[in-house]
Enzyme design. Sequence first.
Site, PDB file in Angstrom:
ATOM      1  N   PHE A 121       0.855  -1.178   0.000  1.00  0.00           N
ATOM      2  CA  PHE A 121       0.000   0.000   0.000  1.00  0.00           C
ATOM      3  C   PHE A 121       0.902   1.242   0.000  1.00  0.00           C
ATOM      4  O   PHE A 121       1.799   1.343   0.835  1.00  0.00           O
ATOM      5  CB  PHE A 121      -0.844  -0.053   1.267  1.00  0.00           C
ATOM      6  CG  PHE A 121      -1.940   0.954   1.352  1.00  0.00           C
ATOM      7  CD1 PHE A 121      -2.940   1.003   0.398  1.00  0.00           C
ATOM      8  CD2 PHE A 121      -2.000   1.834   2.418  1.00  0.00           C
ATOM      9  CE1 PHE A 121      -3.968   1.922   0.507  1.00  0.00           C
ATOM     10  CE2 PHE A 121      -3.025   2.755   2.530  1.00  0.00           C
ATOM     11  CZ  PHE A 121      -4.018   2.800   1.568  1.00  0.00           C
ATOM     12  N   TYR A 173     -11.094  -0.538  10.500  1.00  0.00           N
ATOM     13  CA  TYR A 173     -12.339  -0.112   9.835  1.00  0.00           C
ATOM     14  C   TYR A 173     -12.639  -0.917   8.581  1.00  0.00           C
ATOM     15  O   TYR A 173     -13.587  -0.652   7.884  1.00  0.00           O
ATOM     16  CB  TYR A 173     -12.324   1.393   9.526  1.00  0.00           C
ATOM     17  CG  TYR A 173     -11.080   1.904   8.809  1.00  0.00           C
ATOM     18  CD1 TYR A 173     -10.889   1.649   7.452  1.00  0.00           C
ATOM     19  CD2 TYR A 173     -10.116   2.642   9.484  1.00  0.00           C
ATOM     20  CE1 TYR A 173      -9.765   2.113   6.793  1.00  0.00           C
ATOM     21  CE2 TYR A 173      -8.980   3.109   8.832  1.00  0.00           C
ATOM     22  CZ  TYR A 173      -8.814   2.836   7.486  1.00  0.00           C
ATOM     23  OH  TYR A 173      -7.700   3.290   6.838  1.00  0.00           O
ATOM     24  N   LYS A 174     -11.804  -1.931   8.292  1.00  0.00           N
ATOM     25  CA  LYS A 174     -12.059  -2.788   7.127  1.00  0.00           C
ATOM     26  C   LYS A 174     -12.901  -3.990   7.581  1.00  0.00           C
ATOM     27  O   LYS A 174     -14.076  -3.817   7.874  1.00  0.00           O
ATOM     28  CB  LYS A 174     -10.731  -3.154   6.490  1.00  0.00           C
ATOM     29  CG  LYS A 174     -10.074  -1.910   5.865  1.00  0.00           C
ATOM     30  CD  LYS A 174      -8.649  -2.090   5.401  1.00  0.00           C
ATOM     31  CE  LYS A 174      -8.139  -0.786   4.804  1.00  0.00           C
ATOM     32  NZ  LYS A 174      -6.696  -0.736   4.628  1.00  0.00           N
ATOM     33  N   ARG A 212     -11.925  -3.756  -7.602  1.00  0.00           N
ATOM     34  CA  ARG A 212     -11.753  -4.609  -6.423  1.00  0.00           C
ATOM     35  C   ARG A 212     -13.118  -4.997  -5.885  1.00  0.00           C
ATOM     36  O   ARG A 212     -13.950  -4.138  -5.592  1.00  0.00           O
ATOM     37  CB  ARG A 212     -11.018  -3.851  -5.308  1.00  0.00           C
ATOM     38  CG  ARG A 212      -9.542  -3.799  -5.438  1.00  0.00           C
ATOM     39  CD  ARG A 212      -8.891  -3.444  -4.120  1.00  0.00           C
ATOM     40  NE  ARG A 212      -9.538  -2.332  -3.404  1.00  0.00           N
ATOM     41  CZ  ARG A 212      -9.076  -1.819  -2.271  1.00  0.00           C
ATOM     42  NH1 ARG A 212      -8.003  -2.325  -1.714  1.00  0.00           N
ATOM     43  NH2 ARG A 212      -9.693  -0.817  -1.683  1.00  0.00           N
TER      44      ARG A 212
END
Length: 425
Positions: free
Chosen positions: A131, A235-236, A385
Amino acid sequence: MEELGFEPGPAFARRLDAKDDLASFREAFIMAEPDLIYLDGNSLGRLPYRTVEQVHKAVEEQWGRELVRGWNAGWYQAPTRVGEKIAQLVGAGPDQVVVSDSTSVNLFKLTIGALTMRPGRDRIVGDVLNFPSDLYILQGCIRLLGDRHHLHMAPSEDGITVEHQALSDIIDERTALVTLSHVTFKSSFLYEAAAVTERAHQVGALVLWDLSHSVGAVPVELDRWGVDLAVGCTYKYLNGGPGAPAFLYVRSDLQEVAISPIWGWFGQRSPFDFDLEYEPTEGVTRFLVGTPPILSLLAMESALDLVLEAGIDRIRRKSVRLTSYLIYLVDTVLVRFGFVLGSPREPTRRGSHVSIRHPEGYRINRALIEEMGVLPDFREPDNIRLGLAPLYTSFFEVWEAVDRIRRVVEEERYLRYPAKRLPVT
Ligand SMILES: *Cc1c(COP(=O)(O)O)cnc(C)c1O
């Protein structure tokens, strides 16, 4: 792993849902738009009902009534209490995980901590699939420490995976730190974390895993793998809410030697002595800095409890089924419309999202969002995605999403959208 004999058609998807032992968890989440197929739980998880209740309580009863007494009624311990819950999901024994700051900030703190533990070494090993924020943090750390370190990035031949050998080859006695995302954000490639950790330790390097795309979706065994350091996002797949605080892991025996670059009172041995000299706490809490975002932390805790109730093994089993079923549908429905799989085929080598690539990926993604009630996300240059969150994504939604993607291309709906990117994709 069982043989997954999939069949075309929505009736088969319904049968998979009927056999799904996590199906009831879907009812724990708010479905504000019942027809929306949400495939971005790997970017921002859905909102659980219980979190609405918990936020209400935290605001009205705790902040509103307790006022500053809240600190002695559970707030002060919240980073460690919630850390212990996350520890259960990442295979960490007690006193090694705390909730703190954002993933990026935690990565910064632990990277500096790691580099100062390996003063004679001048290499950091990463990969080209990481990332970008993680790479920026590493570049910033290098600059901060006087450009004494070099970042070596393992290549990816196919843009999807990194060969273990290619990575191993650049890890050597000069390596201070190996840091990678356990599951990569674009292709969903899942590293053999135990093997990479072992390789790094062979040459005396430290390992720091970013678990942002694996925690709550893929089993993680930090203690068993002998991992040194880890960070991750809540938060995923943990559904903690936008900006929910992240976590960090420091293995017990490193806590005495690892130094945080940000010395704040929450990492001070006895903050309420108001001593003028900083002296770090003994444990992992020395990596805390300042006042945590209590409301976000308590909201996240309530969502996390749901994941713990479901259990990571059941979650992983469903995740593998969901992604395998999606890939089956990509192969049988979407390939003839120009889509190419952008994720590993081997289930043991991928996380819970699947990327599909198409030259018109950006405009197809726009059409899906604007007029088809499907919400994935887009990652340059051509990846759509599709995040499958086992707690609330159904097999029927997977079937329906693929059918809507087919329609966007077959009916040329994407042609109505500009190729110019919106600020957030
Ligand atoms: C989501 C994610 C982050 C998020 O970092 P923030 O500091 O919360 O913005 C960082 N690293 C990886 C690998 C991620 O997937």
